[in-house]
Design a protein around this motif. Structure first.
Motif, PDB file in Angstrom:
ATOM      1  N   HIS A   9       0.779  -1.040  -0.125  1.00 57.63           N
ATOM      2  CA  HIS A   9       0.052   0.066   0.099  1.00 57.63           C
ATOM      3  C   HIS A   9       0.336   1.241   0.012  1.00 57.63           C
ATOM      4  O   HIS A   9       1.573   0.985   1.321  1.00 57.63           O
ATOM      5  CB  HIS A   9      -0.957  -0.503   1.553  1.00 57.63           C
ATOM      6  CG  HIS A   9      -2.115   1.083   1.586  1.00 57.63           C
ATOM      7  ND1 HIS A   9      -2.181   1.235   2.578  1.00 57.63           N
ATOM      8  CD2 HIS A   9      -1.962   2.142   0.155  1.00 57.63           C
ATOM      9  CE1 HIS A   9      -3.682   2.110   2.400  1.00 57.63           C
ATOM     10  NE2 HIS A   9      -2.907   2.270   0.759  1.00 57.63           N
ATOM     11  N   GLU A  10       0.714   2.109  -1.354  1.00 60.00           N
ATOM     12  CA  GLU A  10       1.985   3.039  -1.128  1.00 60.00           C
ATOM     13  C   GLU A  10       0.959   4.715  -0.490  1.00 60.00           C
ATOM     14  O   GLU A  10       1.890   5.349  -0.297  1.00 60.00           O
ATOM     15  CB  GLU A  10       2.473   3.520  -2.463  1.00 60.00           C
ATOM     16  CG  GLU A  10       3.577   2.501  -2.918  1.00 60.00           C
ATOM     17  CD  GLU A  10       4.575   2.837  -3.653  1.00 60.00           C
ATOM     18  OE1 GLU A  10       5.246   2.374  -3.979  1.00 60.00           O
ATOM     19  OE2 GLU A  10       4.354   3.186  -4.796  1.00 60.00           O
ATOM     20  N   TRP A  11      -0.428   4.964  -0.815  1.00 55.99           N
ATOM     21  CA  TRP A  11      -0.937   6.290  -1.298  1.00 55.99           C
ATOM     22  C   TRP A  11      -1.963   5.927  -0.111  1.00 55.99           C
ATOM     23  O   TRP A  11      -2.541   4.977  -0.942  1.00 55.99           O
ATOM     24  CB  TRP A  11      -1.078   7.142  -1.887  1.00 55.99           C
ATOM     25  CG  TRP A  11       0.401   7.329  -2.516  1.00 55.99           C
ATOM     26  CD1 TRP A  11       1.484   6.861  -3.304  1.00 55.99           C
ATOM     27  CD2 TRP A  11       0.801   8.765  -1.840  1.00 55.99           C
ATOM     28  NE1 TRP A  11       1.952   7.590  -3.887  1.00 55.99           N
ATOM     29  CE2 TRP A  11       2.367   8.425  -3.091  1.00 55.99           C
ATOM     30  CE3 TRP A  11       0.286   9.626  -1.226  1.00 55.99           C
ATOM     31  CZ2 TRP A  11       3.010   9.194  -2.815  1.00 55.99           C
ATOM     32  CZ3 TRP A  11       1.504  11.432  -1.377  1.00 55.99           C
ATOM     33  CH2 TRP A  11       2.720  10.581  -1.907  1.00 55.99           C
ATOM     34  N   GLU A  12      -3.337   6.621   1.353  1.00 57.22           N
ATOM     35  CA  GLU A  12      -3.470   6.238   1.070  1.00 57.22           C
ATOM     36  C   GLU A  12      -4.662   6.781   0.428  1.00 57.22           C
ATOM     37  O   GLU A  12      -5.911   6.513   0.282  1.00 57.22           O
ATOM     38  CB  GLU A  12      -3.966   6.821   2.849  1.00 57.22           C
ATOM     39  CG  GLU A  12      -3.325   5.871   3.750  1.00 57.22           C
ATOM     40  CD  GLU A  12      -4.034   4.383   4.086  1.00 57.22           C
ATOM     41  OE1 GLU A  12      -4.953   4.735   4.233  1.00 57.22           O
ATOM     42  OE2 GLU A  12      -3.985   3.695   4.969  1.00 57.22           O
ATOM     43  N   ASN A  13      -4.428   7.925  -0.084  1.00 63.58           N
ATOM     44  CA  ASN A  13      -5.346   8.902  -0.978  1.00 63.58           C
ATOM     45  C   ASN A  13      -4.324  10.417  -1.616  1.00 63.58           C
ATOM     46  O   ASN A  13      -2.987   9.598  -1.622  1.00 63.58           O
ATOM     47  CB  ASN A  13      -6.333   9.876  -0.088  1.00 63.58           C
ATOM     48  CG  ASN A  13      -5.929  10.476   1.231  1.00 63.58           C
ATOM     49  OD1 ASN A  13      -4.683  11.614   1.102  1.00 63.58           O
ATOM     50  ND2 ASN A  13      -6.326  11.006   1.925  1.00 63.58           N
ATOM     51  N   THR A  14      -4.118  10.545  -2.351  1.00 62.04           N
ATOM     52  CA  THR A  14      -3.929  11.142  -2.772  1.00 62.04           C
ATOM     53  C   THR A  14      -2.597  11.736  -2.863  1.00 62.04           C
ATOM     54  O   THR A  14      -1.300  12.612  -2.180  1.00 62.04           O
ATOM     55  CB  THR A  14      -3.733  12.795  -4.326  1.00 62.04           C
ATOM     56  OG1 THR A  14      -5.467  13.012  -2.831  1.00 62.04           O
ATOM     57  CG2 THR A  14      -4.614  12.176  -5.307  1.00 62.04           C
ATOM     58  N   THR A  15      -2.809  12.525  -1.176  1.00 60.22           N
ATOM     59  CA  THR A  15      -1.380  13.165  -0.036  1.00 60.22           C
ATOM     60  C   THR A  15      -1.209  12.296   0.721  1.00 60.22           C
ATOM     61  O   THR A  15       0.111  12.971   1.180  1.00 60.22           O
ATOM     62  CB  THR A  15      -2.717  14.854   0.414  1.00 60.22           C
ATOM     63  OG1 THR A  15      -4.062  14.026   0.984  1.00 60.22           O
ATOM     64  CG2 THR A  15      -3.286  16.344  -0.953  1.00 60.22           C
ATOM     65  N   VAL A  16      -1.774  11.775   1.544  1.00 57.25           N
ATOM     66  CA  VAL A  16      -1.282  10.588   2.664  1.00 57.25           C
ATOM     67  C   VAL A  16      -0.414  10.063   2.079  1.00 57.25           C
ATOM     68  O   VAL A  16      -1.129   8.741   1.673  1.00 57.25           O
ATOM     69  CB  VAL A  16      -2.748  11.028   3.675  1.00 57.25           C
ATOM     70  CG1 VAL A  16      -1.716   9.806   4.603  1.00 57.25           C
ATOM     71  CG2 VAL A  16      -2.993  12.133   4.187  1.00 57.25           C
ATOM     72  N   LYS A  17       0.983   9.717   2.442  1.00 61.49           N
ATOM     73  CA  LYS A  17       1.548   8.220   1.700  1.00 61.49           C
ATOM     74  C   LYS A  17       1.273   7.345   3.142  1.00 61.49           C
ATOM     75  O   LYS A  17       0.646   7.337   4.361  1.00 61.49           O
ATOM     76  CB  LYS A  17       3.027   8.366   2.517  1.00 61.49           C
ATOM     77  CG  LYS A  17       3.450   8.309   1.055  1.00 61.49           C
ATOM     78  CD  LYS A  17       5.163   8.405   1.310  1.00 61.49           C
ATOM     79  CE  LYS A  17       5.738   7.931  -0.161  1.00 61.49           C
ATOM     80  NZ  LYS A  17       6.885   7.090   0.083  1.00 61.49           N
ATOM     81  N   ALA A  18       0.253   5.736   2.862  1.00 60.42           N
ATOM     82  CA  ALA A  18       0.185   5.090   3.819  1.00 60.42           C
ATOM     83  C   ALA A  18       1.226   4.295   4.940  1.00 60.42           C
ATOM     84  O   ALA A  18       2.597   4.410   4.495  1.00 60.42           O
ATOM     85  CB  ALA A  18       0.188   3.293   3.140  1.00 60.42           C
TER      86      ALA A  18
END
Ligand code: I3P
Length: 108
Positions: A9-18
């Motif tokens: 999992h790399e990104w939760e959403n466009t701005t938040v890294k997993a």
């Protein structure tokens, strides 16, 4: 459609890294427009509500899968981008399997 993949999992959403970006072996089930992750096939079959780490299934509406040409550390890796900017890397066992997953996900 279903099978084993290794997931990051790399990104939760466009701005938040997993927060957890380690690679996990998962059993993946594509059903309709949802992608669900399980510890193994047995759990997926016998107790389909018991998903990997209690995660909700991913909604594939607005999502796209494509070969992760920018990711060089592992082979047979594709990227799943969700509508909310969430981003997963998924590693198949070979390129044929990877391309099959990409087709199935994009055809949801
Ligand atoms: C992560 C793990 C991943 C690595 C990730 C690390 O650490 O080593 O394999 O991704 O790098 O954060 P941990 O297991 O302690 O969570 P790569 O394999 O892609 O290097 P990242 O922080 O650059 O995403």
């Amino acid at each position: 459609f279903e099978g084993n993949l290794v997931r990051k999992h790399e990104w939760e959403n466009t701005t938040v890294k997993a927060s957890n970006r380690s690679w996990d072996k998962v059993f993946v089930v594509l059903r309709g427009s949802h992608l669900a992750f399980y510890k193994d096939p047995k759990t997926a079959k016998s107790t389909p509500d018991q998903r990997f780490k209690g995660e909700a299934p991913l909604q594939l509406h607005g999502a796209t899968a494509s070969v992760a040409t920018d990711y060089k550390k592992k082979k047979h890796v594709f990227r799943l981008k969700l509508e909310n900017g969430g981003d997963f890397l998924l590693q198949a066992q070979n390129d044929a399997e990877m391309n099959t997953w990409i087709s199935h996900i994009n055809a949801h």
